[in-house]
Design a protein around this motif. Structure first.
Motif, PDB file in Angstrom:
ATOM      1  N   PHE A  26      25.516  11.017  30.508  1.00 13.75           N
ATOM      2  CA  PHE A  26      26.794  11.671  30.189  1.00 13.75           C
ATOM      3  C   PHE A  26      26.544  12.963  29.417  1.00 13.75           C
ATOM      4  CE2 PHE A  26      30.148  12.218  26.925  1.00 13.75           C
ATOM      5  CZ  PHE A  26      31.218  12.523  27.755  1.00 13.75           C
ATOM      6  N   LYS A  27      25.669  12.889  28.425  1.00  3.99           N
ATOM      7  CA  LYS A  27      25.353  14.074  27.619  1.00  3.99           C
ATOM      8  C   LYS A  27      24.763  15.176  28.496  1.00  3.99           C
ATOM      9  CE  LYS A  27      22.889  15.482  23.406  1.00  3.99           C
ATOM     10  NZ  LYS A  27      22.066  16.596  23.810  1.00  3.99           N
ATOM     11  N   ARG A  60      28.827  16.526  19.531  1.00  4.82           N
ATOM     12  CA  ARG A  60      27.467  17.061  19.393  1.00  4.82           C
ATOM     13  C   ARG A  60      27.192  18.139  20.437  1.00  4.82           C
ATOM     14  NH1 ARG A  60      26.256  11.734  18.563  1.00  4.82           N
ATOM     15  NH2 ARG A  60      25.384  11.474  20.646  1.00  4.82           N
ATOM     16  N   VAL A  61      27.569  17.883  21.684  1.00  7.16           N
ATOM     17  CA  VAL A  61      27.336  18.864  22.749  1.00  7.16           C
ATOM     18  C   VAL A  61      28.093  20.154  22.441  1.00  7.16           C
ATOM     19  CG1 VAL A  61      27.788  19.402  25.189  1.00  7.16           C
ATOM     20  CG2 VAL A  61      26.791  17.188  24.556  1.00  7.16           C
ATOM     21  N   ALA A  62      29.334  20.036  22.012  1.00  2.00           N
ATOM     22  CA  ALA A  62      30.122  21.228  21.687  1.00  2.00           C
ATOM     23  C   ALA A  62      29.451  22.029  20.578  1.00  2.00           C
ATOM     24  CB  ALA A  62      31.539  20.837  21.281  1.00  2.00           C
ATOM     25  N   GLU A  63      28.982  21.343  19.545  1.00  2.00           N
ATOM     26  CA  GLU A  63      28.316  22.032  18.439  1.00  2.00           C
ATOM     27  C   GLU A  63      27.015  22.689  18.899  1.00  2.00           C
ATOM     28  OE1 GLU A  63      26.539  21.191  13.971  1.00  2.00           O
ATOM     29  OE2 GLU A  63      27.579  19.580  15.020  1.00  2.00           O
ATOM     30  N   GLN A  76      34.086  25.298  21.190  1.00  2.00           N
ATOM     31  CA  GLN A  76      35.125  24.729  20.338  1.00  2.00           C
ATOM     32  C   GLN A  76      35.250  23.252  20.701  1.00  2.00           C
ATOM     33  OE1 GLN A  76      36.753  26.643  17.911  1.00  2.00           O
ATOM     34  NE2 GLN A  76      35.109  28.010  18.576  1.00  2.00           N
ATOM     35  N   ALA A  77      35.663  22.439  19.741  1.00  2.00           N
ATOM     36  CA  ALA A  77      35.794  21.013  20.014  1.00  2.00           C
ATOM     37  C   ALA A  77      37.079  20.474  19.396  1.00  2.00           C
ATOM     38  CB  ALA A  77      34.599  20.245  19.449  1.00  2.00           C
ATOM     39  N   CYS A  78      37.610  19.457  20.027  1.00  2.00           N
ATOM     40  CA  CYS A  78      38.752  18.739  19.481  1.00  2.00           C
ATOM     41  C   CYS A  78      38.450  17.252  19.542  1.00  2.00           C
ATOM     42  CB  CYS A  78      40.028  19.034  20.261  1.00  2.00           C
ATOM     43  SG  CYS A  78      41.421  18.077  19.645  1.00  2.00           S
ATOM     44  N   ASP A  79      38.552  16.610  18.402  1.00  2.00           N
ATOM     45  CA  ASP A  79      38.288  15.172  18.302  1.00  2.00           C
ATOM     46  C   ASP A  79      39.567  14.392  18.600  1.00  2.00           C
ATOM     47  OD1 ASP A  79      37.413  12.631  17.777  1.00  2.00           O
ATOM     48  OD2 ASP A  79      37.114  12.955  15.620  1.00  2.00           O
TER      49      ASP A  79
END
Length: 190
Positions: A63-64, A121-124, A129-132
Motif C-alpha cells: 500500500f505504501k 508518513r507518505v505525505a510527509e 499536504q495531508a488530512c487525517d
C-alpha cells in the motif's frame, strides 16, 4: 462571495484499492497535452485495509509503495507536491458494519488506523499536504456524530466533513486571476 473559474476531473473508482488503481492509472491520468493539473487529492486506504484474504486487501508495505507511486505520478504530471492533498481513510463504525453486513468483520479500526498513519508518513516524506480523516471522524463519532450510512460509506454529514477539507485546500491554492465577481456585485444588488 467570490466565484472561481476552474475545471476538474473526478477519477473516483468505487471499491478500488491502490493495486487496482496502479493498473488503471494510465486511463485515470491521461497523458494528453490539453490536460494541465494544478492540484490533486488522493484518497485511498479504506479498501486496502480490509483483513487479509479479502480480494480488496493490499498489505501495508505494498500500500505504501503504491501510494508513493501515485503521488510521484501526479508530480510527473507537473503538480507541485504541496498542491497534492493526501487524505487518510476515515475510521469505520464497526458496530454499524456488524448490523449491515453481519458479524464477520473485515474492516477494523485497529487496522485502518495503521493505513491512516502510513498515509500521513507518505505525505510527509513526499512534501504533500495531508488530512487525517481517521482522527477527524474518530473524534466526530466520539462527540456523538454519525457520519456513516452503514459504518463505512459516508452520509451527508460525512460528505460535508470531507468537502470542507477539500474546499479549504482548493480555495487556499486558487490563483486570484481566476476569481470573478458574484453577479450581485456586477449590478449593485444585495
Amino acid at each position: 462571495y467570490r466565484l472561481y473559474l476552474s475545471s476538474g476531473i473526478n477519477a473516483e473508482y468505487g471499491g478500488y484499492n491502490t493495486a487496482w488503481t496502479m493498473d488503471a492509472l494510465q486511463s485515470i491520468l491521461p497523458n494528453v497535452p490539453m490536460y494541465h493539473f494544478d492540484m490533486a487529492t488522493v484518497w485511498f486506504g479504506c479498501n486496502d485495509a480490509v483483513t487479509p484474504g479479502h480480494p480488496q486487501h493490499v498489505p501495508l508495505e505494498q500500500f505504501k509503495c503504491n501510494l508513493e507511486r501515485i503521488v510521484c505520478r501526479l508530480a510527473a504530471e507537473g503538480i507541485q507536491p504541496g498542491n497534492i492533498l493526501v487524505l487518510t481513510p476515515p475510521s469505520v463504525n464497526e458496530e454499524m458494519l456488524d448490523v449491515k453486513y453481519g458479524p464477520e468483520r473485515i474492516r477494523l479500526n485497529t487496522v485502518t488506523g495503521q493505513y491512516a498513519q502510513c498515509v500521513l508518513r507518505v505525505a510527509e516524506e513526499r512534501g504533500c499536504q495531508a488530512c487525517d480523516l481517521f482522527g477527524m471522524f474518530s473524534k466526530a463519532v466520539e462527540g456523538g456524530a454519525q457520519p456513516f450510512t452503514d459504518g463505512l460509506h459516508l452520509n451527508e454529514q460525512g460528505e460535508e466533513m470531507v468537502y470542507g477539507v477539500v474546499e479549504e485546500f482548493v480555495a487556499a491554492r486558487l490563483d486570484r486571476k481566476w476569481a470573478i465577481p458574484d453577479w450581485k456585485e456586477l449590478h449593485g444588488a444585495t
